[in-house]
Write a protein that holds these residues in place. Structure first.
Motif, mmCIF file in Angstrom:
data_model
loop_
_atom_site.group_PDB
_atom_site.id
_atom_site.type_symbol
_atom_site.label_atom_id
_atom_site.label_comp_id
_atom_site.label_asym_id
_atom_site.label_seq_id
_atom_site.Cartn_x
_atom_site.Cartn_y
_atom_site.Cartn_z
ATOM 1 N N PHE A 1 -14.260 -62.398 45.354
ATOM 2 C CA PHE A 1 -13.748 -62.792 46.666
ATOM 3 C C PHE A 1 -14.504 -62.020 47.739
ATOM 4 N N ILE A 2 -15.050 -62.757 48.715
ATOM 5 C CA ILE A 2 -15.755 -62.153 49.838
ATOM 6 C C ILE A 2 -15.006 -62.509 51.123
ATOM 7 N N ALA A 3 -14.526 -61.484 51.821
ATOM 8 C CA ALA A 3 -13.843 -61.690 53.100
ATOM 9 C C ALA A 3 -14.891 -61.662 54.202
ATOM 10 N N SER A 4 -15.513 -62.816 54.467
ATOM 11 C CA SER A 4 -16.548 -62.847 55.494
ATOM 12 C C SER A 4 -15.937 -62.546 56.864
ATOM 13 N N LYS A 5 -14.704 -63.044 57.107
ATOM 14 C CA LYS A 5 -14.005 -62.657 58.337
ATOM 15 C C LYS A 5 -13.322 -61.313 58.073
ATOM 16 N N GLY A 6 -14.181 -60.305 57.934
ATOM 17 C CA GLY A 6 -13.729 -59.001 57.457
ATOM 18 C C GLY A 6 -12.815 -58.263 58.405
ATOM 19 N N HIS A 7 -12.788 -58.665 59.683
ATOM 20 C CA HIS A 7 -11.934 -57.964 60.632
ATOM 21 C C HIS A 7 -10.446 -58.198 60.335
ATOM 22 N N SER A 8 -10.117 -59.281 59.646
ATOM 23 C CA SER A 8 -8.716 -59.559 59.296
ATOM 24 C C SER A 8 -8.416 -59.014 57.902
ATOM 25 N N VAL A 9 -8.643 -57.729 57.731
ATOM 26 C CA VAL A 9 -8.593 -57.111 56.407
ATOM 27 C C VAL A 9 -7.206 -56.630 56.013
ATOM 28 N N GLU A 10 -6.302 -56.516 56.969
ATOM 29 C CA GLU A 10 -5.019 -55.855 56.673
ATOM 30 C C GLU A 10 -4.235 -56.571 55.585
ATOM 31 N N SER A 11 -4.232 -57.899 55.592
ATOM 32 C CA SER A 11 -3.539 -58.640 54.533
ATOM 33 C C SER A 11 -4.183 -58.357 53.180
ATOM 34 N N LEU A 12 -5.505 -58.249 53.150
ATOM 35 C CA LEU A 12 -6.211 -57.966 51.897
ATOM 36 C C LEU A 12 -5.874 -56.572 51.383
ATOM 37 N N TRP A 13 -5.852 -55.573 52.270
ATOM 38 C CA TRP A 13 -5.482 -54.222 51.829
ATOM 39 C C TRP A 13 -4.083 -54.229 51.203
ATOM 40 N N CYS A 14 -3.155 -54.912 51.853
ATOM 41 C CA CYS A 14 -1.778 -54.909 51.357
ATOM 42 C C CYS A 14 -1.661 -55.603 50.002
ATOM 43 N N ASN B 1 -16.501 -51.355 50.172
ATOM 44 C CA ASN B 1 -16.634 -51.440 48.718
ATOM 45 C C ASN B 1 -16.507 -50.106 47.990
ATOM 46 N N LYS B 2 -16.074 -49.080 48.697
ATOM 47 C CA LYS B 2 -15.642 -47.861 48.007
ATOM 48 C C LYS B 2 -14.223 -48.031 47.460
ATOM 49 N N VAL B 3 -13.578 -49.117 47.827
ATOM 50 C CA VAL B 3 -12.218 -49.416 47.379
ATOM 51 C C VAL B 3 -12.282 -50.397 46.214
ATOM 52 N N PRO B 4 -11.623 -50.103 45.090
ATOM 53 C CA PRO B 4 -11.600 -51.051 43.965
ATOM 54 C C PRO B 4 -11.085 -52.417 44.409
ATOM 55 N N GLY B 5 -11.768 -53.457 43.961
ATOM 56 C CA GLY B 5 -11.381 -54.814 44.317
ATOM 57 C C GLY B 5 -12.194 -55.406 45.443
ATOM 58 N N ILE B 6 -12.976 -54.578 46.133
ATOM 59 C CA ILE B 6 -13.839 -55.066 47.218
ATOM 60 C C ILE B 6 -15.262 -55.192 46.690
ATOM 61 N N GLU B 7 -15.826 -56.395 46.804
ATOM 62 C CA GLU B 7 -17.171 -56.649 46.285
ATOM 63 C C GLU B 7 -18.265 -56.159 47.233
ATOM 64 N N MET B 8 -18.065 -56.408 48.523
ATOM 65 C CA MET B 8 -19.115 -56.116 49.504
ATOM 66 C C MET B 8 -18.483 -55.643 50.808
ATOM 67 N N ASN B 9 -19.168 -54.733 51.498
ATOM 68 C CA ASN B 9 -18.789 -54.422 52.873
ATOM 69 C C ASN B 9 -19.082 -55.655 53.732
ATOM 70 N N THR B 10 -18.093 -56.078 54.510
ATOM 71 C CA THR B 10 -18.297 -57.246 55.365
ATOM 72 C C THR B 10 -17.678 -56.992 56.737
ATOM 73 N N GLY B 11 -17.969 -57.873 57.648
ATOM 74 C CA GLY B 11 -17.417 -57.732 58.986
ATOM 75 C C GLY B 11 -18.360 -58.236 60.049
ATOM 76 N N ALA B 12 -19.658 -58.047 59.847
ATOM 77 C CA ALA B 12 -20.623 -58.666 60.754
ATOM 78 C C ALA B 12 -20.615 -60.150 60.440
ATOM 79 N N LEU B 13 -20.014 -60.944 61.315
ATOM 80 C CA LEU B 13 -19.726 -62.337 60.989
ATOM 81 C C LEU B 13 -20.998 -63.134 60.709
#
Length: 281
Positions: free
Chosen positions: A62-75, A104-116
């Motif tokens: 799973f890649i969250a390309s709209k990485g700024h809306s990460v709070e739901s993913l963290w939870c 991606n230092k967090v388990p479950g995150i494939e890639m650092n994202t956020g630059a749309l």
């Protein structure tokens, strides 16, 4: 999980994400509320992932390309056990792993994202790798609708169709609002379905806050052999909180104490109603 269980889980995740945003005094509230149903369907019903083995080779990506809306993913990742729930209290704090974009230092995150505009291209590469390595995993990429103004999205879309990546699923959180107003005022996108179809994708347009519709669409993948799938998830920004719904200012508005209290009260009412329905069956 069954549909009602997924709906109840989504209500709880919304309560959790509002709580961490309020505590941190920062976050992208509206988009996290709109994408919660999508992520809940994926993580609790559709995707093959293992919190005890986050690097399992055959896991779905799973890649969250709209990485700024990460709070739901963290939870969701915390709820599933990818990291301790207690760590959510550190969100956006000094030295935390749980920053305002996927890390991606967090388990479950494939890639650092956020630059749309980058997430779909990354996902195309992962899907090509799966095909060439003969692996069964699928790649899911969540994009924002404002993100569709990025030219790199369309380059990646072209490549996805060219390589016949039916293991690639793009999802657009089509809430029609971005930081500075409606998407059609900022950079008109319509007819968006037709554009993706013209780029060679199988397009499925659904109510992105309807859990049954989400599950049906995801479980039908691949709906067209040799074609990537684009789920046009028509959502409501701020979904679940009446006074935040369809309000552009909630893009990164942080709820104050009274707004948090009212929002949690609304969501708890929804949650208790869903639990009562389940008990009555």
């Amino acid at each position: 999980m069954e549909i009602r269980e997924l709906q109840a889980k989504a209500a709880q995740i919304r309560m959790d994400l509002l709580t961490i945003i309020h505590r941190a005094k920062t976050g992208h509230t509206g988009g996290s509320l709109s994408n919660t149903d999508i992520l809940t369907a994926l993580y609790y019903r559709i995707m093959k992932v293992d919190p005890n083995n986050p690097k399992w080779e055959n896991r779905d990506r799973f890649i969250a390309s709209k990485g700024h809306s990460v709070e739901s993913l963290w939870c969701i990742l915390a709820d599933l056990g990818f990291f301790p729930k207690e760590e959510l209290k550190t969100y956006s704090g000094f030295g935390t792993r749980l920053i305002g974009h996927p890390n991606n230092k967090v388990p479950g995150i494939e890639m650092n994202t956020g630059a749309l505009g980058h997430g779909l291209a990354i996902s195309v590469g992962m899907a090509i790798a799966a095909k060439r390595d003969g692996r069964p995993y699928r790649v899911f990429c969540l994009m924002g609708d404002g993100e569709q103004a990025e030219g790199s999205v369309w380059e990646a879309a072209m490549a996805g169709a060219h390589y016949k990546l039916d293991n690639l699923i793009g999802i657009i959180d089509r809430n029609r609002l971005q930081i500075s107003g409606t998407t059609e005022e900022v950079m008109g996108l319509e007819p968006l379905d037709e554009k993706w179809t013209a780029f060679g994708w199988n397009v499925v347009s659904i109510d992105g806050n309807d859990m049954a519709a989400l599950v049906e669409a995801f479980e039908a993948i691949p709906a067209a052999a040799g074609k990537p799938t684009l789920i046009m998830a028509n959502t409501v920004k701020g979904k679940g909180v009446s006074f935040a719904e369809n309000a552009a200012k909630w893009h990164h508005h942080v709820p104050n104490d009274e707004e948090l209290r009212k929002a949690l009260e609304e969501l708890d009412t929804q949650l208790q109603a869903l639990r009562a329905e389940g008990t009555a069956i």
